[in-house]
Design a protein around this motif. Sequence first.
Motif, short mmCIF file in Angstrom:
data_model
loop_
_atom_site.label_atom_id
_atom_site.label_comp_id
_atom_site.label_asym_id
_atom_site.label_seq_id
_atom_site.Cartn_x
_atom_site.Cartn_y
_atom_site.Cartn_z
N GLU A 15 14.09 30.27 26.85
CA GLU A 15 14.09 30.93 28.16
C GLU A 15 12.77 30.71 28.89
O GLU A 15 12.74 30.60 30.11
CB GLU A 15 14.44 32.41 28.07
CG GLU A 15 13.62 33.26 27.13
CD GLU A 15 14.16 33.27 25.71
OE1 GLU A 15 14.32 32.17 25.13
OE2 GLU A 15 14.39 34.35 25.16
N ASP A 64 12.99 27.30 30.32
CA ASP A 64 13.88 27.33 31.47
C ASP A 64 13.14 27.86 32.69
O ASP A 64 13.21 27.29 33.78
CB ASP A 64 15.10 28.21 31.15
CG ASP A 64 16.18 28.11 32.21
OD1 ASP A 64 16.18 27.12 32.96
OD2 ASP A 64 17.02 29.01 32.30
N ALA A 65 12.40 28.96 32.48
CA ALA A 65 11.68 29.55 33.60
C ALA A 65 10.63 28.59 34.14
O ALA A 65 10.23 28.69 35.29
CB ALA A 65 11.03 30.86 33.17
N ARG A 117 21.56 31.29 29.84
CA ARG A 117 20.82 32.16 30.73
C ARG A 117 21.45 33.53 30.68
O ARG A 117 22.66 33.66 30.66
CB ARG A 117 20.89 31.62 32.15
CG ARG A 117 19.59 31.01 32.56
CD ARG A 117 19.65 30.55 33.98
NE ARG A 117 18.98 29.28 34.05
CZ ARG A 117 19.07 28.48 35.08
NH1 ARG A 117 19.81 28.81 36.11
NH2 ARG A 117 18.42 27.35 35.09
N GLU A 118 20.57 34.52 30.65
CA GLU A 118 21.04 35.90 30.56
C GLU A 118 21.92 36.23 31.76
O GLU A 118 21.45 36.30 32.88
CB GLU A 118 19.80 36.81 30.55
CG GLU A 118 20.11 38.26 30.41
CD GLU A 118 18.84 39.09 30.64
OE1 GLU A 118 18.98 40.25 30.98
OE2 GLU A 118 17.74 38.53 30.46
N GLU A 119 23.18 36.39 31.50
CA GLU A 119 24.08 36.80 32.57
C GLU A 119 24.85 37.99 32.07
O GLU A 119 25.30 38.02 30.94
CB GLU A 119 25.08 35.67 32.93
CG GLU A 119 24.43 34.47 33.55
CD GLU A 119 24.71 34.35 35.05
OE1 GLU A 119 25.56 35.12 35.55
OE2 GLU A 119 24.07 33.53 35.69
N ARG A 120 24.98 38.98 32.92
CA ARG A 120 25.74 40.14 32.49
C ARG A 120 27.22 39.90 32.76
O ARG A 120 27.58 39.08 33.58
CB ARG A 120 25.26 41.39 33.21
CG ARG A 120 23.91 41.82 32.74
CD ARG A 120 23.30 42.80 33.69
NE ARG A 120 22.91 42.13 34.92
CZ ARG A 120 22.48 42.78 35.98
NH1 ARG A 120 22.43 44.09 35.97
NH2 ARG A 120 22.11 42.14 37.06
#
Lengths: 315, 519
Positions: A181, A184-185, A311-314
């Motif tokens: 992550e 990625d950022a 990627r953190e997705e809710r």
Amino acid sequence: MEQVFTVGFLVAVLAAAIAAGSAILFACLGELLAERSGVLNLGVEGMMLIGALAGVAATLGTGNPWLGAGAAILAGAGMASIHALLAVGLKANQVVSGLALTLFGGGLSAFLGQRYVGLPLPASFGREPVPLLADLPLFGPILFRQDPLVYLSYALVPALWFFVYKTRAGLRLRALGERPEAADAMGIDVDRLRASYVVVGGALAGLGGAAISLGTNPGWTEGMTAGRGWIAVALVIFAGWNPARAALGAWLFGGVEAGQFRLQGAGVDISPFFLGMLPYLFTIVVLVLATRPGARHRLGAPAALGLPYQREERG
Amino acid sequence: MRSVSKHFGPTVANDAVDFAASWGEVHALIGENGAGKSTLMSILAGLYRPDAGTLGVAGEPVRFRSPRDAIRHGVGMVYQHFMLVEPFTVAENVLLGARDRGVVLDTRSVEADLSRLGERYGLAVDPRAPVWHLGVGERQRVEVLRLLLLGARILVFDEPTAVLTPQEARSLIATLRALAAEGFCVVFISHKLDEVLAVADRITVMRRGRVAATTTPAETDRRALARMMVGRELAAFVEHPAEEPHETVPAGNVALRVRGLRARGDNGLEALAGVDLEVRAGETLGIAGVAGNGQRELAETIVGLRPTAGGSVHIGGRDLTDKGCSAVARTGVAHIPEDRLATGLVGSLDVSENAILRDYRRPPLARGPFLVGRAVAAFTDRLIHGHDVKTPSRWAKVRTLSGGNQQKLLLARELAGDPAVIVAVHPTRGVDIGATEAIHGSLRAQRCRGAATLLIGEDLDELLALCDRIAVLYEGRVVGELPARGADLERLGLLMAGIQEATASGATAADRPPVVLRG
């Protein structure tokens, strides 16, 4: 018995250890790249087998072992791109995908290899002593009277070490395995890079297969890698994901393999079944130890090894 | 940002949001959890792609497909969970995102740049230190420095002060002001109204995925902001929590006694280095501290999830050291873990299955090896109604509930058996204000009933509002303890930073330079 352990005998064993170890070394370095990027590839054994077979087939077709080695690289990379697609692209379980590829590679190579069994190769990698260096005492015969693929493996170790620890691309590679992550950022395309490293790793595994089928044991026999792919997987952990230590480990196992034949030749009685079992035993023990709670950290495993990145997705 | 919308499945996170921030200003973005602040800023930083709407930077329309695009256009974000690679040094972390720095790692030139920028903006940090050595405040500075070096002109901070000691927060705020003064555009997300009023030039309030208002500190106050955030008056915001009266309950017997407790963290290093605690019945002991100083390990060791490496845990007079979590739970210990979906609830199971996870073995829920459907339903309904858990039905998957309702369900389950001891870790993290109020109410009621509560918190206001005493954990030790009523925030902050000679008065402590944390 005393006459067995002469200097000449030891030199011969060590030279054979290095020759036999180079196949493991190629595969191990490839796996190291994949794991550094965070992808566990348990399909190494299958990729080596397919590589070994492709090497034999291309050499038989063209008469040129270098083209054979090239075919092995492509075949290994092709197998690995399946793993990249499943485990990186589709976020499938890396263990399952890798195991499936090992089974697939074993079966496919046995099936396609039927007509190559026992065929003599028109050409293979023979020993080519390096001028001057080959005449060094002890080191010459051990290190510098080998086949060209072995020399290539020598070059690869420091090259990869430099790449991993001293270049910006290497920094990105390590970041992928430690904290995708964060990578990625920072604008790094995690999945694309991971997939590339898996493919490059598979190419090296394929080359490792060719190092056997075109180098140490020319020709094709079913299941000829005999667990070396599994040793490579275990060695990556054993080596702490460090290319230099991987080389030492690979040659150690090459030594076990080479020593086995020489000892039997010298009349020492060790069951070949016991020795044949060693690679698997070693892999299991290393993997069990390495997956104990807390062990990952102590061994310096890439923190995100084995975890698909999303990627953190809710939802 | 113009009429930006973003959906996550059926949930609308942003609904046609317009947002604008100017160069040279500190712009605060506030709202309840789930109001869509983080989503909006993640879109600005390129992490999410909007379903609809447009973005413009410096007057030009832009489309960000990844954080890389955003950085290229000068937009950088400091996330709540830092995006740093811990085994790498500070310089290596900066190099990770840098362009035009050659093929070979050249840490020396970056180190020089870091020192230069660090001096200019009050962001001093050792470029050669590995990140895992650094404290939270320093890591945050690394993030800011990195963005500056990447050429970011728009800096977005996601709740930057939530993890800092008061002193560090002050230092960060000074940096934000300095950046704005130099023409940077600074956007920061917060839920601390006092801080927002003190720092921001403009304030945008979000509610349920929409912008509720944009205002300036001069035109508004705490109460008005709180009203805009939730759309109604709230008790917790009318009174300052620290001034809230603590009803005194006669202290009972010692319900939880921890002696010389040691334990290792996940990384194998010592996380608890001899902790002594006592909580009496009817008493709430708060544990304050900067994240990662042993709070999680303390809770896990007490409830039997983590083996001890020394010391003892007595609950209600019984020695339960290393007896395992089911023995501890049977003794009447409720555990509200840090990560509710990891160790508290099973997201893929439904509400009633989660409701009975603790007591499913016992009658009336079970008869022999079978579950009694009617009893399970009745039990679940009791929890749902008792704690106002909003769920479509008993059969809804817990994962689909909001964070606040998940937490209320967890709390309902854990408190159902009237536990003698409650171990709660960040019980209101990621929970909206309404649910926070409800959870605080439940915990207060338990205290009055006579439960001994160990409350591990990150929000000092929350600890001050709920606790009788506050102990500060630093590097696995209790470095100080003080009564919550009239507690000195300065002293708490210094204790959290590991400075124990903080017995000096609050006035002198306030004059000290900001504390640098070292791990």
